[in-house]
Every structure is written in structure tokens, then in C-alpha cells.
Motif scaffolding. Structure first.
Motif, PDB file in Angstrom:
ATOM      1  N   GLN A 126       2.471   9.592 -11.571  1.00  0.00           N
ATOM      2  CA  GLN A 126       2.795  10.252 -11.577  1.00  0.00           C
ATOM      3  C   GLN A 126       3.667  10.427 -12.816  1.00  0.00           C
ATOM      4  N   THR A 127       2.752   9.413 -14.097  1.00  0.00           N
ATOM      5  CA  THR A 127       2.967   9.211 -15.480  1.00  0.00           C
ATOM      6  C   THR A 127       1.895  10.679 -16.091  1.00  0.00           C
ATOM      7  N   GLU A 128       0.748  10.847 -14.913  1.00  0.00           N
ATOM      8  CA  GLU A 128       0.297  11.529 -16.556  1.00  0.00           C
ATOM      9  C   GLU A 128       0.928  13.132 -15.672  1.00  0.00           C
ATOM     10  N   ALA A 176      17.051  24.835 -14.025  1.00  0.00           N
ATOM     11  CA  ALA A 176      17.446  24.459 -12.354  1.00  0.00           C
ATOM     12  C   ALA A 176      17.373  24.475 -11.730  1.00  0.00           C
ATOM     13  N   GLY A 177      16.555  23.763 -10.798  1.00  0.00           N
ATOM     14  CA  GLY A 177      15.837  22.466 -10.346  1.00  0.00           C
ATOM     15  C   GLY A 177      15.492  21.304 -10.835  1.00  0.00           C
ATOM     16  N   THR A 178      14.420  21.488  -9.039  1.00  0.00           N
ATOM     17  CA  THR A 178      13.994  19.940  -8.830  1.00  0.00           C
ATOM     18  C   THR A 178      12.526  19.459  -8.195  1.00  0.00           C
ATOM     19  N   ASP A 179      11.919  18.670  -9.042  1.00  0.00           N
ATOM     20  CA  ASP A 179      10.980  18.262  -8.596  1.00  0.00           C
ATOM     21  C   ASP A 179      10.327  17.730  -7.588  1.00  0.00           C
ATOM     22  N   HIS A 180       8.701  17.398  -6.650  1.00  0.00           N
ATOM     23  CA  HIS A 180       8.708  16.544  -5.576  1.00  0.00           C
ATOM     24  C   HIS A 180       9.025  15.073  -5.912  1.00  0.00           C
ATOM     25  N   ILE A 202       0.552  -1.230  -0.352  1.00  0.00           N
ATOM     26  CA  ILE A 202      -0.176  -0.166   0.165  1.00  0.00           C
ATOM     27  C   ILE A 202       0.702   0.857  -0.045  1.00  0.00           C
ATOM     28  N   LYS A 203       0.918   2.046  -0.709  1.00  0.00           N
ATOM     29  CA  LYS A 203       1.783   3.167  -1.170  1.00  0.00           C
ATOM     30  C   LYS A 203       0.158   4.378   0.305  1.00  0.00           C
ATOM     31  N   PRO A 204       1.802   5.676  -0.267  1.00  0.00           N
ATOM     32  CA  PRO A 204       0.632   7.184   1.012  1.00  0.00           C
ATOM     33  C   PRO A 204      -0.766   7.383  -0.168  1.00  0.00           C
ATOM     34  N   ALA A 205      -0.950   7.949   0.481  1.00  0.00           N
ATOM     35  CA  ALA A 205      -2.013   8.440  -0.196  1.00  0.00           C
ATOM     36  C   ALA A 205      -1.756  10.133  -1.245  1.00  0.00           C
ATOM     37  N   SER A 206      -1.696  10.068  -2.084  1.00  0.00           N
ATOM     38  CA  SER A 206      -1.285  10.919  -2.804  1.00  0.00           C
ATOM     39  C   SER A 206       0.062  11.501  -2.973  1.00  0.00           C
ATOM     40  N   LEU A 207       1.026  10.977  -3.078  1.00  0.00           N
ATOM     41  CA  LEU A 207       2.082  10.803  -3.029  1.00  0.00           C
ATOM     42  C   LEU A 207       2.970  12.004  -3.839  1.00  0.00           C
ATOM     43  N   PHE A 208       3.906  12.264  -3.636  1.00  0.00           N
ATOM     44  CA  PHE A 208       4.089  13.921  -3.858  1.00  0.00           C
ATOM     45  C   PHE A 208       3.437  15.110  -3.965  1.00  0.00           C
ATOM     46  N   SER A 209       2.756  14.590  -3.326  1.00  0.00           N
ATOM     47  CA  SER A 209       1.351  16.336  -2.963  1.00  0.00           C
ATOM     48  C   SER A 209       2.345  16.675  -1.609  1.00  0.00           C
ATOM     49  N   HIS A 210       2.073  18.454  -2.549  1.00  0.00           N
ATOM     50  CA  HIS A 210       2.574  18.823  -0.670  1.00  0.00           C
ATOM     51  C   HIS A 210       1.919  18.489  -0.010  1.00  0.00           C
ATOM     52  N   SER A 211       0.714  19.193  -0.101  1.00  0.00           N
ATOM     53  CA  SER A 211      -0.541  19.157   1.815  1.00  0.00           C
ATOM     54  C   SER A 211      -1.024  18.010   1.799  1.00  0.00           C
ATOM     55  N   GLU A 233       7.732  13.991 -28.614  1.00  0.00           N
ATOM     56  CA  GLU A 233       7.235  12.394 -28.031  1.00  0.00           C
ATOM     57  C   GLU A 233       5.692  12.429 -28.254  1.00  0.00           C
ATOM     58  N   PRO A 234       5.010  11.214 -27.845  1.00  0.00           N
ATOM     59  CA  PRO A 234       3.256  11.239 -27.288  1.00  0.00           C
ATOM     60  C   PRO A 234       3.474  11.280 -25.858  1.00  0.00           C
ATOM     61  N   LYS A 235       2.567  11.654 -25.269  1.00  0.00           N
ATOM     62  CA  LYS A 235       1.938  12.239 -23.959  1.00  0.00           C
ATOM     63  C   LYS A 235       1.152  11.713 -23.266  1.00  0.00           C
ATOM     64  N   THR A 236       1.215  10.758 -22.025  1.00  0.00           N
ATOM     65  CA  THR A 236       0.134  10.092 -21.741  1.00  0.00           C
ATOM     66  C   THR A 236      -1.123  11.462 -21.148  1.00  0.00           C
ATOM     67  N   LEU A 237      -2.018  11.122 -20.784  1.00  0.00           N
ATOM     68  CA  LEU A 237      -3.232  12.494 -19.958  1.00  0.00           C
ATOM     69  C   LEU A 237      -4.054  11.419 -19.411  1.00  0.00           C
ATOM     70  N   LEU A 238      -5.131  12.211 -18.952  1.00  0.00           N
ATOM     71  CA  LEU A 238      -5.968  11.942 -17.714  1.00  0.00           C
ATOM     72  C   LEU A 238      -6.195  10.404 -18.751  1.00  0.00           C
TER      73      LEU A 238
END
Lengths: 461, 687
Positions: free
Chosen positions: B376-378, A373-377, A143-152, B421-426
Motif C-alpha cells: 500500500q505504501t508504494e 469524489a470517490g474512494t479507493d480499494h 498471515i495476510k490474504p495474498a495481494s490485498l486490495f487487488s480486484h482480481s 512531499e517525498p514519495k516511496t516507489l518500488l
């Protein structure tokens, strides 16, 4: 021992000034009767610093061994704009890892404290519902944590130490609930925030007290005249009305609490006789202002008569999607200087081993750079624990393999699956603070899903 | 707002227009215009067809129907509003009806013959006081055959007569106050008069039709401040840095518009949008950028949400804030990937949220578990779809891959910088491989906009900003239905959505108020409610600084999660209470101290560095005039500040305190009453 009973005040109908004087006199009385028992022997405080936005821990602690650094730099290239040069790292050699790492060059103050053994790093800690491997993540078999990578969502999960459902309380608030009796019946809020409302300190039973990080804290405009007393009394009466309306009642409770407790806290945080104020003299950063107030409250701990206190501070701006190099350097410098100064203050107050400071943050950030020049969640990250009781100068928990698509990556951009859960990090801190083994499940209901409930970063008392 | 008086716009929320007489104020006393009438094509007040003002209630429909949209049999009509007594006496009310009828005056049921019958007269009596205005409600249904309804009155010395138009009003004072709380920055006596004369539905229509007050076009300045663009202390003509390199002037204009603009509802909705589609002066603080941004939201407040998404996505302020500007396609060696910031927050905060929703805003649960709307894919798919855009080319310049910073105009696509490239959306949509930044952006936004979550997600947020933090699922569903289709097959029509929110029974009918209903006033709304309600004036300087003290530093949100996060829950409960995220012991004290400052200071002094500064002040003269009648003074505050919702116990407590002030110091008495109302927790909550 109850120094303030708000309903008692209501019934007596004191005016504001008389109330303030009364509160102070009770505080003094409390001091007189308990000073001997309080002189540092059984005082403990926790200071939580939340780094809002998601600190890029991958650039806070960086491998220094040549091969590992090269692997880091192959992803975080010079061209990406977020590379930290190897020769600028402030080197450390944690015994448990037996290899060279380095602090970000903007953190000389914490580096010094590390060398003195008062700072530890907890490695790749993060939100988890249950232990999880890359294979399990990709196959969806855990089971993954809900809404991974979301700030809130991830902020809430860090603060609640619950990674599913809708958390209503935080682990700080729940710690306060179960350790409340340790304050010997003193009814003053155990949890103070100098950084606004937060889930960490939220409890179903006790409302946290919010203290502004600067300026005065108290109701203005009331003299002790009969006319003003009548107005004050009416204000109090109104606060007790319409209690059947939920939002009105909650608002009233907050105002009521604020009016009462501000009279006690304001003279402390705005005291001009503090012995540690000048240590912060040249620091205007918000975090330093917050930590100064925390230090001043700890300095006057006997006035409040509390044996256990939890403080919440924060520093924002870590969501470095662009221009990370400059932004994070500045933030880490503020963090490092503020924390070190605070540690020095607790040392001067003789409570360095009675106060433990620790960090939380939304998540780590992708090892892979993003355009701009940054990084993502991302997910797992490193946290800092500081204090005289901390077994510092070491790293706790497994060090992640910094490889895109490697064994610790949840995908291909360098989002580390935590190898240590927030629950374990919290449990270690909670036990030092005084949460009994039997109360641990109340504070951290999912703790038993993980191997260890004590990561070992405190000196055994 | 005097100019508003005398204008009567009557149009049905669903588009059914009807004429109504014009009413004028005479000698300070309102002239009645009739009652608000709602005609339903059913016996039990379902299926509203016509909403209009009836000058009197005196109808003999025969076997016909009152309106072509309604059947000749089985219909019902509800008249609501207020009645003013012309004399102090026991009044007798008469209904002549076929069929059922029931009548309430001042909350008391005086007639009850809710049965099927031939034309029958019923009577009831109630004591009224001359000049006082009382709530009135008349309900009537027709079963079949002839249909008659007439409402008359009499009193000693005054023979029975149909109640004249001059005594009838389409809204009660409290109804007017409540809709004003939801649609303006604060009720005033003039607006209460106006709404009481034109009725609530007409007020809503009138507001929807108001042109934009808005923001000026602030001059363009380069991103790097010229050396001679500085501030000279105290000189209002030399504040180049403050006025162009911060949002100071935009903040002042916001407050000035809120204080004085007639497009009050438009401003409320625009401000709500600015708290859903968040940018922040912490990253972009150029006045011209902030002005253009807020103008865009204000102009579009009653426009289409899809159009807003287009403008927002291509706006360089948003581009800079969430890194869609200069978002390059993946680097040749793949070590740098497109920036995910905008795509993630666009999905999570601006359109659909993280979990699949039902039409009523509740979460879809499968085997008890919520269903993620994207992974994450979307997020990466949208991040790639949004590559290739840069700042608008500065006039006279040439488009390059990364144009120099410029916040005026929409972003531009630089050829060759878009990922092909192709992009996967909702929902499994895949954009084809193509080198077309514009088509990818349009298709990506369309892909989001057709998602089932958009309607409940945005509807719920707008309801929360205007009416209540915890709308019932049914309320959300009713509004979301209109979001999905405005009746003409158009999705996203915000005018229709706002109309649906404000005309909904949950927004209008106080008998539907639950214990949890309402919303905590955010600091900006609270302050404006106070200054407007107390006949004040402000140039915005003091209000902007106080907004910051109260944790709502206007247009400088601490993050894209707004000043307070939309999913904030009241501690220890499951109730949503977004504004409570910034209500705590620290800000609670500051709220009270703000009231102390404005109520107990004659004039918060004008800032000499601000051109045309007037400072901030309230005017309590109308309360002082009632200093000898404390109950009347408190009742006036009750009407203007609290839509008549004050309990008797609350009034009593305030009256006691006012009566403890010097009997000759009218200002002290007025200030005491104003302070107590404005600091009360009852006033902190809009219900």
C-alpha cells in the motif's frame, strides 16, 4: 431419474429437434413422477449476487446516532462529494447493536424488507487467512490474504473462500459437489450462472451451466431433414474428437453441454406463461433481467426435478474511484429494487423460505475520500442476506469503528480489517443449504481457523 | 492481398540479410523459389547464424565456411519447405554429402546417413503425384575438412539432376497457415501462397515493416452533446450522436482494418496492447477519443514499451478511465487523498503484477511463499507522484487546475497542484521533495520500467495473445531476454520482442506442440478468421454487434481487467486460459449461431444508417467448385482455416455429412462443410 445423458444422445444420433422433444418429454415425465415430493417441501436454492468492483459498504449502511454520524461526516465531508446526508438515511435499529443506523437513501425496497424481517446485514466481513488484529497486521505477525486490495485477487478469494495460493474452485462449486446426491440422481447441472463464468460456481467435478440473461438460448439452423440430421451428427462426432488436446476438449465439452441443456432451459426462461414475469415488467437493469430468469427457472423447478440449485448473478460498476455519489446511488437502487422484486416473486411462488439470496463483493472502500469524489480499494465490508428463512432485521458480526487509524483500520485511510471471515459467512449459508457438518471442511477448508461456523442469521428450522 | 504477391523480403530475424530470387505466380500455379535454409554455428542445430532462402541445395564449401559468421568446421544446416512433384511416379532422391545427412519427404525419412564420412552418395525413393506439394526437410552437418552437400532427384524417364528452384518452396502450406494464424486476423488462400513463396521469417519481417493502416482523426466534439447532434433514423448522414458520442465508428474501422489492412501483425499486436493497457467505452465513449487512443497503440505496436507507458500515462482517455486526470495533491486539511486507481492498476496490470517474477515468468518463491512486488505504501507513493495533471487545454482556452474535458492531446500539469512531499516507489526508491510533476512522472515510470518483472510480465502476455496461453518458462525467458535487450542494449523494443516470439521454436516447430498448447480464439479473432477464411467481406456492422453477443463488446471492456482476465484458469486446472473466461454454454451457442448466420445467409444486409455499408457475407464459390470432390473441398478448408491440422477422422466426419447433402446443390455442400469446420472445437482453438 437421469433426465439427460449426453453420450446416450450421441449413440442414438438424434437430430436436434428430436433431441429437444425427447428432453422435454423426459422433463415432463420427471415432473409427473416427482411432483408430489417436490411441492416446495424439500427445495432449496441459493442466489449469489456478486457486486463487481468493490461496493462502498461504508455508504450502504451508515451510522445514524449523532456522535457516530458526526465522526463519519468528519471524514466523508460534504466537500468530498461522497457524504450521505444524515436526514436522508433510511433508518434501522438492529437489536444486536442497539443503536440507529441507516440504509443508503437509494435502497427503500430492501429497507422495507428489512422491516418485514427478511433482510439481514453481515457486518465487516472479508477475506482472511486467519483472524487478525490491527497490531498483528502492522507487525506482520499474522498471515495476510495474498495481494490485498487487488480486484482480481480479492474477487477470487471471496469466491473461493481461500485467501492464499491459487484457488481452482469456488465455494459454490464445492457446495454443489458435496450436495449433489441430494438431487436424487438428476444429472442436470446444480449450478446455473446468468452472469458468465465465475470462480464461485466452479467445481472440479461439475461444469456450471451458463444461461444468457436475455434472448433465446439454443442452436439455430437445424431442421429435421436428413441433410440437417447428417450435419448435426457430424457436429456431434467432431465434438468427441481430439480429446487429447486440452483446450479443444474443454471447448468441446462446453459446446456439447450447451447444445443439450439449452433445449431444456430455453423453453423455461422464454416461457410466456410465467406467473411472475410481469412483476419485473418495468425493470430493464441487467440484474433484474438476471433475477427474472432465475425466478422463472425456480418457478419450473419440478420440470428439472432438482431439489437443490445454486444461481450466480452479478452487477458491475462498483469501482467508484470517482463520481461515486451518483454512480453508487444508481447501483444500489438497482440492487435494492431487483432483490426486492425477486423476493416478492419467490413469495408468490410459495418458496420465499426455500430461497436465500446473498451478496458478495471484491472488498469495501476506503472511508477516506479520494480525489475525484470517490474512494479507493479497501477490505472488510457489509453484505446483504435476504430470504424467508433469514432471521432478518438485524446485523450479524461486529460493527467496525469508523475511525482513520482506529482499531479496525489496517492503515490510516479506513481499510477495515474484517472481523468476520468469508469462510464463516459461507459456512452459515452452506449449512442452511444442506451441507453436512462433516462436509463443511471440504467446502471450507480453513473454517476451523475462525471462532464460529454459524453466524446465526438463519431461522432455526 | 494480391499486391503482396511477388514481393520477396528476406532478412534474418537477427538482422542478417540475404538476397533471394523473386517468384511469380503463373497460371495459378506457384513458381518455386527454393528452400528455407538455417545455418548454425554448431554441429547440432544450436546457435542460429543465418537464415535465408537457397534456390537449390548444391554446395561445395571446400574447407571454407558457408558464411563469415560460421566456423569452417562443426556447423550444421537445415533446409525446410516443400517440393512439388512434376510427374506421378516413384521418385528417387540423392544426396551427396560430407558429412552427415538425413532427408524427409512427406514426413517419411527417405535418407539417413547421419555419420561422419567423406563425400558419399545416398539414395532413397518415394512415390509422388504430379502437381502435389509435399513437405521436405533436409538436415546436414559438417565435422571437419571438406564440406559438400547436394540434393538431386530422378524418376523413370527423367535423369538425375539437382532439384531445381522451380520445384522448391521455403514453407509448407501448414507452416504458412500456422504463422498466418499467429500474425493475421485469418489466413486466406492468397496469403498462404505468398508466405509459401517468401518463407516464414521473411513474412514476419515484411509484416514488421508494414506501415500503419490505423484510424482517422475523428472530429472533436464537446463532452456535452449539442442539442442538434442527434440521430435521424435511417439517414446515414445524420447520425451525429452515434458517430461521435459512441465508439461505433471506431469499432467499424477496427473490423475494416482487420478485414482489409495489410498491416495484419501490427493490428494483432495493437489489439493485444489494447487488452493489456485497457480503457473502456463504458467511461469514455467519444469517437475522437477512441480513435486517437487506438491510433496511438497501432502506431506504437512495434515501438518501445517505455514510450508507450509515457503516452498511455499522459493520455486523457486513460486519465479519465483510471482517475489520473484532475488527481489533486492532498487537500489542505488532509481529508482528501490522491486517487490510487491509476497507480495500482499501472503496477498490477500494465507493468509488473503483484508478485515478483523470474525471467521465465515463474514466481519467485522465498520459503515457499511468493514475494509481493509492492504494498500500500508504494501504491500511495505513485498516487502522489502522479498528482497535478489535468485535461489538455482546449485550443484557445487557458490552463486551469481542472481543465474542461478534452481527450485530444496529452494531459498537462497545472502548476501548484502537484504533491511536493517525498514519495516511496518500488525497491526503496524515494522521489525527493520537489514541485515538479513532469520529473516525478518520468522518474516514477522509469522506476517501474527497470523492475525485473516488466520483461517476463509483458512478454508472457504478448505470447498469450499471439501464440499460446501456456508458454513454457523457457519460451518466456527467451522472449524476456530480448525484451530486456534487443541486441543493441535497448529494453522494451516491441518489434524485437514480437520477432522473438514468432521465430521461437515453440511458435514454429509443430513437434513442440504439447497437449495444452494453443489458445482459445477470442470472439473477435474467431469471427474474423471465419469471414476472411471464407473469402468474405464485411463493413464491420454485424461483427461489432456479434462481438458484444459473444462477450467481447469491442472497446467496451467491462473493467480494466479486460474482456477476460489474464490470470483466468481453466476450471479445475492450473492452466492459464484467459479467453475461456468468456467461453461458456451461453457464448458457445452464440459462437455456433454466428457461424450459422454468416454461412447460411447470402448477405447480412447493409445497415441503411451507415455510410457506404456493404453488410457482411462470405463467398463459398471456391468450395462449390469442389462440390464433386468432397475430400478436396475439405482439404481446402483444412489448409485455409486450420493450418492443415485436421485429423483424418475429422475429415471423414465432415465428408460423410457433406455427402449426405444434395449432390446437385453445390452451395448446400459448401455450406455444410464450412459450418462444420467453423463450429468445431478444433477450430475454436489456435494451435
Amino acid at each position: 431419474m437421469i433426465i439427460l445423458n449426453r453420450r446416450g444422445f450421441l449413440k442414438r444420433g438424434c437430430d436436434a429437434l428430436a433431441m429437444a422433444a425427447f428432453a422435454r418429454s423426459l422433463g415432463m415425465l420427471n415432473f409427473a413422477t416427482t411432483a408430489s415430493a417436490q411441492s416446495g417441501s424439500d427445495y432449496k436454492a441459493l442466489v449469489c449476487i456478486f457486486m463487481f468492483g468493490g461496493n462502498d459498504a461504508n455508504n450502504m449502511i451508515i451510522p445514524h446516532e449523532q456522535a457516530e454520524y458526526d465522526a463519519y461526516a468528519a471524514v466523508r465531508t460534504t466537500a468530498s462529494g461522497i457524504n450521505i446526508a444524515r436526514d436522508t438515511l433510511l433508518q434501522i435499529r438492529p437489536p444486536s447493536l442497539n443503536r440507529q443506523l441507516g440504509f443508503h437513501p437509494s435502497m427503500p425496497h430492501l429497507h422495507r424488507l428489512w422491516n418485514r424481517g427478511n433482510v439481514a446485514i453481515v457486518s465487516n466481513v472479508g477475506t482472511l487467512v486467519e483472524p487478525m488484529t490491527r497490531a498483528q497486521y502492522l507487525a506482520n505477525t499474522a498471515i495476510k490474504p495474498a495481494s490485498l486490495f487487488s480486484h482480481s485477487d480479492q474477487q477470487n478469494q471471496w469466491q473461493a473462500s481461500l485467501s492464499e495460493g491459487l484457488p481452482g474452485t469456488g465455494w459454490g462449486g464445492r457446495m454443489a459437489d458435496v450436495t449433489w446426491p441430494q438431487n436424487g440422481g438428476v444429472n442436470f447441472p446444480m449450478v446455473l450462472s446468468v452472469a458468465g463464468n465465475n470462480l464461485f460456481a466452479t467445481s472440479a467435478a461439475h461444469e456450471m451451466l451458463n444461461v444468457p440473461s436475455t434472448g433465446t438460448f439454443g442452436l439455430r439452423g437445424f431442421s429435421s431433414s436428413a441433410a440437417n440430421t447428417a450435419r448435426f451428427n457430424a457436429m456431434q462426432t467432431l465434438l468427441s474428437q481430439d480429446a487429447d488436446k486440452t483446450l479443444v476438449a474443454r471447448s468441446a465439452g462446453t459446446i456439447d453441454q450447451a447444445i443439450d441443456y439449452s433445449t431444456v432451459i430455453d423453453p423455461i426462461v422464454n416461457s410466456t406463461s410465467s406467473t411472475i414475469e410481469k412483476m419485473f415488467a418495468k425493470q430493464s437493469a441487467s440484474l433484474s433481467r438476471q433475477l427474472l430468469r432465475v425466478a422463472k427457472i425456480i418457478e419450473r423447478r419440478e420440470t428439472l426435478g432438482l431439489k437443490r440449485q445454486i444461481f450466480f448473478c452479478s452487477i458491475g460498476g462498483f469501482d467508484t474511484h470517482n463520481g461515486q455519489a451518483t454512480a453508487q446511488a444508481s447501483l444500489l437502487q438497482q440492487l435494492s429494487l431487483g432483490m426486492k422484486t425477486f423476493y416478492d416473486a419467490t413469495e408468490k411462488l410459495g418458496v420465499a423460505s426455500r430461497v436465500t439470496t446473498f451478496t458478495l463483493s471484491d472488498f469495501g472502500r476506503t472511508l477516506q475520500p479520494a480525489a475525484g469524489a470517490g474512494t479507493d480499494h479497501a477490505w472488510g465490508s457489509h453484505q446483504i442476506v435476504m430470504g424467508g428463512a433469514v432471521r432478518g432485521g438485524d446485523v450479524y458480526g461486529a460493527w467496525p469503528t469508523l475511525a482513520l487509524g482506529g482499531p479496525d483500520d489496517s492503515g490510516s485511510e479506513g481499510r477495515w480489517i474484517p472481523t468476520t471471515a468469508v469462510d464463516q459467512y459461507a459456512a452459515t449459508i452452506a449449512q442452511w443449504y444442506g451441507v453436512s457438518t462433516s462436509d463443511l471442511p471440504t467446502v471450507l477448508p480453513n473454517l476451523n481457523r475462525f471462532a464460529s461456523s454459524d453466524l446465526g442469521f438463519f431461522v432455526v428450522e | 492481398m494480391k499486391a503482396l504477391l511477388g514481393i520477396v523480403v528476406v532478412a534474418h530475424p537477427l538482422g542478417f540479410g540475404a538476397g533471394a530470387p523473386v517468384a511469380k505466380a503463373q497460371g495459378g500455379l506457384l513458381t518455386g523459389v527454393g528452400l528455407q535454409a538455417q545455418y548454425f554455428d554448431s554441429k547440432n542445430f544450436n546457435d542460429l547464424k543465418v537464415s535465408r532462402i537457397d534456390p537449390t541445395v548444391d554446395f561445395d564449401f571446400g574447407a571454407l565456411s558457408p558464411d563469415p559468421t560460421i566456423n569452417g568446421d562443426t556447423f550444421s544446416i537445415r533446409w525446410t519447405g516443400a517440393i512439388r512433384a512434376e510427374a506421378t511416379a516413384t521418385h528417387t532422391f540423392y544426396t551427396l554429402s560430407d558429412d552427415g545427412v538425413r532427408l524427409w519427404v512427406n514426413g517419411v525419412q527417405v535418407i539417413d546417413n547421419y555419420t561422419i564420412h567423406t563425400a558419399t552418395e545416398n539414395i532413397g525413393t518415394i512415390a509422388l503425384v504430379a502437381g502435389k506439394v509435399y513437405d521436405l526437410k533436409l538436415e546436414y552437418f559438417e565435422q571437419s575438412g571438406p564440406a559438400v552437400i547436394r540434393l538431386s532427384w530422378s524418376r523413370p524417364g527423367f535423369e538425375k539432376a539437382v532439384i531445381p528452384q522451380t520445384a522448391l518452396f521455403p514453407a509448407t502450406r501448414a507452416e504458412a497457415g500456422r504463422v498466418l494464424a499467429q500474425t493475421t486476423w485469418g489466413a486466406t488462400e492468397a496469403l498462404l501462397d505468398h508466405v509459401q513463396q517468401i518463407g516464414v521469417p521473411a513474412w514476419i519481417e515484411e509484416q514488421l515493416a508494414k506501415p500503419t493502416t490505423g484510424y482517422p482523426v475523428y472530429p472533436y466534439y464537446p463532452i456535452t452533446r449539442p442539442a442538434d447532434c442527434i440521430n435521424v433514423t435511417g439517414d446515414p448522414n445524420q447520425q451525429c450522436s452515434r458517430d461521435n458520442y459512441s465508439l461505433f465508428q471506431v469499432q467499424l474501422k477496427f473490423f475494416q482494418n482487420a478485414m482489409n489492412g495489410e498491416d495484419q501483425l501490427r493490428q494483432r499486436v495493437a489489439f493485444a496492447l489494447s487488452q493489456i493497457l485497457v480503457v473502456s467505452g463504458n467511461e469514455v465513449a467519444m469517437a475522437y477519443a477512441g480513435g486517437d487512443w487506438n491510433q496511438m497503440l497501432t502506431v506504437n505496436a512495434f515501438g518501445n514499451y517505455r514510450s508507450i507507458l509515457q503516452e498511455v500515462t499522459l493520455n486523457p482517455v486513460m486519465g479519465r478511465y483510471l482517475d489520473m486526470v484532475n488527481n489533486d495533491k492532498p487537500s489542505a486539511n488532509g481529508t482528501i487523498q490522491p486517487n490510487e486507481n491509476y497507480s495500482r492498476e499501472l503496477l498490477q496490470l500494465f507493468t509488473i503484477g503483484t508478485e515478483r517474477l523470474n525471467l521465465d515468468g515463474t514466481r519467485v518463491l522465498v520459503d515457499g511463499a511468493p514475494v509481493p512486488t509492492y504494498g500500500q505504501t508504494e501504491v500511495e507513493g505513485f498516487a502522489h507522484a502522479f498528482t497535478g495533471w489535468t485535461y489538455p487545454t482546449i485550443p484557445g482556452g487557458t490552463l486551469i487546475r481542472h481543465n474542461p474535458t478534452n481527450y485530444r492531446g496529452p494531459m498537462e500539469a497545472f502548476p501548484g497542484n502537484h504533491d511536493t512531499e517525498p514519495k516511496t516507489l518500488l525497491n526503496g526508491w524515494v522521489l525527493p521533495a520537489r514541485d515538479d510533476a513532469v520529473a516525478d512522472l518520468n522518474d516514477a515510470l522509469d522506476n517501474i520500467f527497470i523492475h525485473q518483472n516488466v520483461a517476463p510480465f509483458i512478454s508472457q502476455r504478448l505470447i498469450q495473445h499471439l501464440v499460446t496461453s501456456n508458454p513454457s518458462p523457457a519460451f518466456v525467458a527467451r522472449v524476456a531476454t530480448v525484451f530486456n535487450d534487443n541486441g543493441a542494449g535497448v529494453k522494451g523494443d516491441l518489434a524485437a520482442v514480437v520477432r522473438a516470439i514468432l521465430n521461437d521454436p515453440e511458435a514454429r516447430d509443430t513437434t513442440m506442440l504439447t497437449a495444452q498448447a494453443g489458445k482459445l480464439k477470442e470472439p473477435v479473432l474467431l469471427m474474423l478468421n471465419i469471414v476472411r477464411g471464407l473469402n468474405g467481406q464485411s463493413d464491420g456492422v454485424y461483427l461489432r454487434s456479434q462481438a458484444s453477443t459473444l462477450s467481447q463488446n469491442l472497446f467496451y471492456s467491462p473493467s480494466v481487467f479486460n474482456y477476460y482476465p489474464p490470470d483466468y484458469r481453466l476450471a479445475g486446472t492450473t492452466l492459464l486460459a484467459p479467453e475461456f473466461a468468456i467461453m461458456n454454454s451461453s457464448t458457445a451457442i452464440s459462437r455456433s449461431n454466428f457461424v450459422n448466420s454468416v454461412v447460411y445467409t447470402t448477405l447480412i444486409a447493409p445497415d441503411p444508417s451507415v455510410l457506404g455499408a456493404t453488410g457482411t457475407s462470405v463467398n463459398l464459390a471456391n468450395l462449390q467448385a469442389l462440390a464433386g470432390d468432397t475430400a478436396a473441398m475439405v482439404e481446402k478448408l483444412n489448409e485455409v482455416m486450420m493450418n492443415g491440422s485436421m485429423s483424418q477422422a475429422m475429415k471423414d466426419a465432415i465428408i460423410t455429412a457433406v455427402n449426405a447433402q444434395s449432390s446437385t446443390d453445390t452451395l448446400a455442400r459448401a455450406r455444410c462443410a464450412a459450418y462444420l469446420v467453423a463450429t468445431s472445437s478444433q477450430f475454436q482453438v489456435q494451435r
